[in-house]
Design an enzyme around this catalytic site. Structure first.
Site, PDB file in Angstrom:
ATOM      1  N   TYR A   1     -67.788 -42.328 -72.469  1.00 45.75           N
ATOM      2  CA  TYR A   1     -68.823 -43.142 -73.726  1.00 45.75           C
ATOM      3  C   TYR A   1     -70.387 -42.477 -73.120  1.00 45.75           C
ATOM      4  O   TYR A   1     -71.440 -42.716 -74.005  1.00 45.75           O
ATOM      5  CB  TYR A   1     -69.518 -44.271 -73.115  1.00 45.75           C
ATOM      6  CG  TYR A   1     -70.180 -45.375 -73.627  1.00 45.75           C
ATOM      7  CD1 TYR A   1     -70.046 -45.952 -74.717  1.00 45.75           C
ATOM      8  CD2 TYR A   1     -70.292 -45.696 -72.315  1.00 45.75           C
ATOM      9  CE1 TYR A   1     -71.879 -46.699 -75.028  1.00 45.75           C
ATOM     10  CE2 TYR A   1     -72.105 -47.003 -72.380  1.00 45.75           C
ATOM     11  CZ  TYR A   1     -71.972 -47.273 -73.943  1.00 45.75           C
ATOM     12  OH  TYR A   1     -73.446 -47.449 -74.004  1.00 45.75           O
TER      13      TYR A   1
ATOM     14  N   LYS B   1     -73.715 -40.884 -74.956  1.00 46.36           N
ATOM     15  CA  LYS B   1     -75.143 -41.645 -75.286  1.00 46.36           C
ATOM     16  C   LYS B   1     -76.253 -40.222 -74.508  1.00 46.36           C
ATOM     17  O   LYS B   1     -76.979 -39.877 -75.152  1.00 46.36           O
ATOM     18  CB  LYS B   1     -75.376 -42.605 -74.173  1.00 46.36           C
ATOM     19  CG  LYS B   1     -74.394 -43.653 -74.381  1.00 46.36           C
ATOM     20  CD  LYS B   1     -75.314 -44.394 -76.111  1.00 46.36           C
ATOM     21  CE  LYS B   1     -74.987 -45.495 -76.237  1.00 46.36           C
ATOM     22  NZ  LYS B   1     -75.180 -45.702 -77.910  1.00 46.36           N
TER      23      LYS B   1
ATOM     24  N   SER C   1     -78.457 -46.546 -73.239  1.00 45.80           N
ATOM     25  CA  SER C   1     -78.215 -47.356 -72.299  1.00 45.80           C
ATOM     26  C   SER C   1     -79.071 -46.565 -70.856  1.00 45.80           C
ATOM     27  O   SER C   1     -78.432 -45.431 -70.928  1.00 45.80           O
ATOM     28  CB  SER C   1     -77.070 -47.118 -72.344  1.00 45.80           C
ATOM     29  OG  SER C   1     -75.773 -47.546 -71.823  1.00 45.80           O
TER      30      SER C   1
HETATM   31  N1  UFG Z   1     -68.169 -57.726 -64.336  1.00 44.51           N
HETATM   32  C1  UFG Z   1     -67.035 -58.107 -63.611  1.00 44.51           C
HETATM   33  N2  UFG Z   1     -65.968 -59.023 -64.384  1.00 44.51           N
HETATM   34  C2  UFG Z   1     -65.873 -58.843 -65.313  1.00 44.51           C
HETATM   35  C3  UFG Z   1     -67.167 -57.889 -66.321  1.00 44.51           C
HETATM   36  C4  UFG Z   1     -68.008 -57.322 -65.745  1.00 44.51           C
HETATM   37  O1  UFG Z   1     -67.095 -58.664 -62.390  1.00 44.51           O
HETATM   38  O2  UFG Z   1     -64.646 -59.431 -65.415  1.00 44.51           O
HETATM   39  C5  UFG Z   1     -69.461 -56.978 -63.428  1.00 44.51           C
HETATM   40  C6  UFG Z   1     -69.089 -56.165 -62.938  1.00 44.51           C
HETATM   41  O3  UFG Z   1     -68.933 -55.080 -62.152  1.00 44.51           O
HETATM   42  C7  UFG Z   1     -70.690 -55.205 -63.254  1.00 44.51           C
HETATM   43  C8  UFG Z   1     -71.057 -56.427 -63.764  1.00 44.51           C
HETATM   44  O4  UFG Z   1     -70.383 -57.772 -64.638  1.00 44.51           O
HETATM   45  O5  UFG Z   1     -71.185 -55.987 -62.418  1.00 44.51           O
HETATM   46  C9  UFG Z   1     -71.458 -56.721 -64.769  1.00 44.51           C
HETATM   47  O6  UFG Z   1     -70.810 -55.489 -66.502  1.00 44.51           O
HETATM   48  P1  UFG Z   1     -71.079 -55.016 -67.418  1.00 44.51           P
HETATM   49  O7  UFG Z   1     -69.245 -55.021 -67.846  1.00 44.51           O
HETATM   50  O8  UFG Z   1     -70.741 -56.559 -68.267  1.00 44.51           O
HETATM   51  O9  UFG Z   1     -71.643 -54.177 -67.678  1.00 44.51           O
HETATM   52  P2  UFG Z   1     -71.866 -52.599 -66.798  1.00 44.51           P
HETATM   53  O10 UFG Z   1     -72.962 -53.041 -66.665  1.00 44.51           O
HETATM   54  O11 UFG Z   1     -70.633 -52.255 -66.796  1.00 44.51           O
HETATM   55  O12 UFG Z   1     -72.320 -52.841 -68.065  1.00 44.51           O
HETATM   56  C10 UFG Z   1     -73.467 -51.925 -68.674  1.00 44.51           C
HETATM   57  C11 UFG Z   1     -72.879 -51.793 -70.835  1.00 44.51           C
HETATM   58  C12 UFG Z   1     -72.201 -50.255 -70.513  1.00 44.51           C
HETATM   59  C13 UFG Z   1     -73.885 -49.753 -69.663  1.00 44.51           C
HETATM   60  C14 UFG Z   1     -73.890 -50.093 -68.440  1.00 44.51           C
HETATM   61  C15 UFG Z   1     -74.742 -49.108 -67.929  1.00 44.51           C
HETATM   62  O13 UFG Z   1     -72.207 -52.538 -70.858  1.00 44.51           O
HETATM   63  O14 UFG Z   1     -72.476 -50.259 -72.175  1.00 44.51           O
HETATM   64  O15 UFG Z   1     -74.304 -51.077 -68.634  1.00 44.51           O
HETATM   65  O16 UFG Z   1     -75.932 -49.419 -67.636  1.00 44.51           O
HETATM   66  F1  UFG Z   1     -73.066 -48.190 -69.996  1.00 44.51           F
END
Ligand code: UFG
Length: 331
Positions: free
Chosen positions: A148, A152, A124
């Protein structure tokens, strides 16, 4: 001869099974349905018109792995099975270490025993921690900011050390950015058990009314609209990246890592606006506080995967949004 897919009923796993079967590969799947459903296995068979051996087992179960390797001629393994919720991993780190590390150890030990040394691992972009600059290249420093992510990174290190100790291994580490979208048939997609964590499943809940409003985590980041930027990639493009990785592993030994992303960054509001426009549906949202641990910007430089794997993401954001919605409407 078959490719063993662990976690093959899961979101990325099921789409990868389809692309492998479509390409004429034989597969064997193991999944314990911890975060997936038996229906995904049925749908893979229905979409491709092909059958395959399925084992409902945990990857930590060494006896089960032994049975799978003795009953089938496994030449490659694609390892998706693992826990993946960042928040849950902070609340229960031991659960993450126990499951993610032990499953991988059991798998690599069993592979070694049966002389199977081609391994594609679901890593990831989390291994870059909070990136100091974007776009992120594979050469940038690695770190972890939650349990998590630590699992990885530990597994990546384990793989690199394994190859150093025995250069017969062909290991490919695939660092995913943010997979969204679904199969064009609308028959499989992201269908997490319980409350979702990621943006797109939450957008879908808000759009269908299952959740009153989506909370956008912060609009005061140093980005054009103030919301965080990520590299969203269509899950079918990601699945095709695994096919390219398997073909690479058949020709090369080593333990390289490749970014699987589009190279383009979109903000949370870009995703909501595109989703609303393409699907003609409202996504009710409110702006909330920042989520701890979120980077302002994280998107890939995907050129190494293009050069070495001959792979590139082809599907755009509108298709990702349309296919995600199509899956939910059909289910
Ligand atoms: N977000 C919101 N509201 C929510 C959920 C998410 O605004 O309810 C925003 C987050 O702040 C972020 C974006 O949407 O800016 C994406 O969030 P995600 O949780 O979907 O994904 P992340 O980028 O945080 O995490 C993803 C994967 C992880 C991985 C990570 C690192 O889910 O497994 O990318 O690249 F570790």
């Amino acid at each position: 001869m078959a490719v063993l897919v662990t976690g093959g009923a899961g979101y990325i796993g099921s789409h990868t099974c389809i692309e492998l079967l479509k390409a004429g590969e034989d597969i064997v799947v193991i999944d314990n349905f911890y975060n997936s459903k038996p229906k995904a296995i049925e749908m893979i068979k229905e979409i491709t018109g092909r059958d395959f051996a399925f084992y409902e087992n945990d990857c930590c179960d060494r006896q089960a792995l032994d049975r799978i390797f003795s009953e089938n001629f496994i030449e490659e393994v694609i390892h998706f099975a693992g826990y993946k919720a960042v928040g849950e991993s902070c609340l229960n780190p031991l659960m993450y270490y126990n499951n993610n590390i032990n499953a991988t150890l059991a798998l690599l030990d069993t592979m070694n025993k049966y002389g199977c040394r081609r391994f594609v691992f679901s890593s990831s972009a989390t291994v870059y921690g909070i990136p100091k600059k974007v776009p992120v290249t594979e050469k940038m420093p690695l770190s972890s900011i939650n349990p998590y992510g630590s699992t990885k990174l530990m597994i990546e290190n384990m793989c690199r050390e394994l190859y150093t100790s025995d250069d017969r291994w062909s290991i490919v580490l695939l660092r995913y950015f943010n997979p969204i979208g679904a199969h064009e048939s609308g028959k499989i997609g992201e269908d997490p058990n319980g409350i979702p964590n990621n943006l797109m499943p939450l957008i879908l809940r808000a759009a269908t009314g299952k959740m009153a409003t989506l909370t956008v985590f912060g609009n005061d980041y140093p980005t054009p609209d103030g919301t965080c930027i990520r590299d969203y990639i269509h899950v079918v493009d990601l699945a095709l990246g695994h096919l390219a990785a398997i073909n690479y592993a058949r020709k090369n030994t080593g333990c390289p890592a490749f970014n699987l992303g589009t190279g383009k960054g979109y903000s949370v509001l870009d995703i909501i606006n595109t989703f609303e426009k393409v699907n003609k549906v409202k996504v009710p949202y409110v702006i909330g506080a920042r989520r701890p641990g979120d980077a302002a910007e994280c998107y890939s430089n995907p050129t190494l995967a293009k050069k070495e794997l001959g792979w590139k993401a082809e599907r755009g954001l509108e298709q990702m949004c349309a296919d995600s919605w199509n899956f939910i409407k059909n289910n």
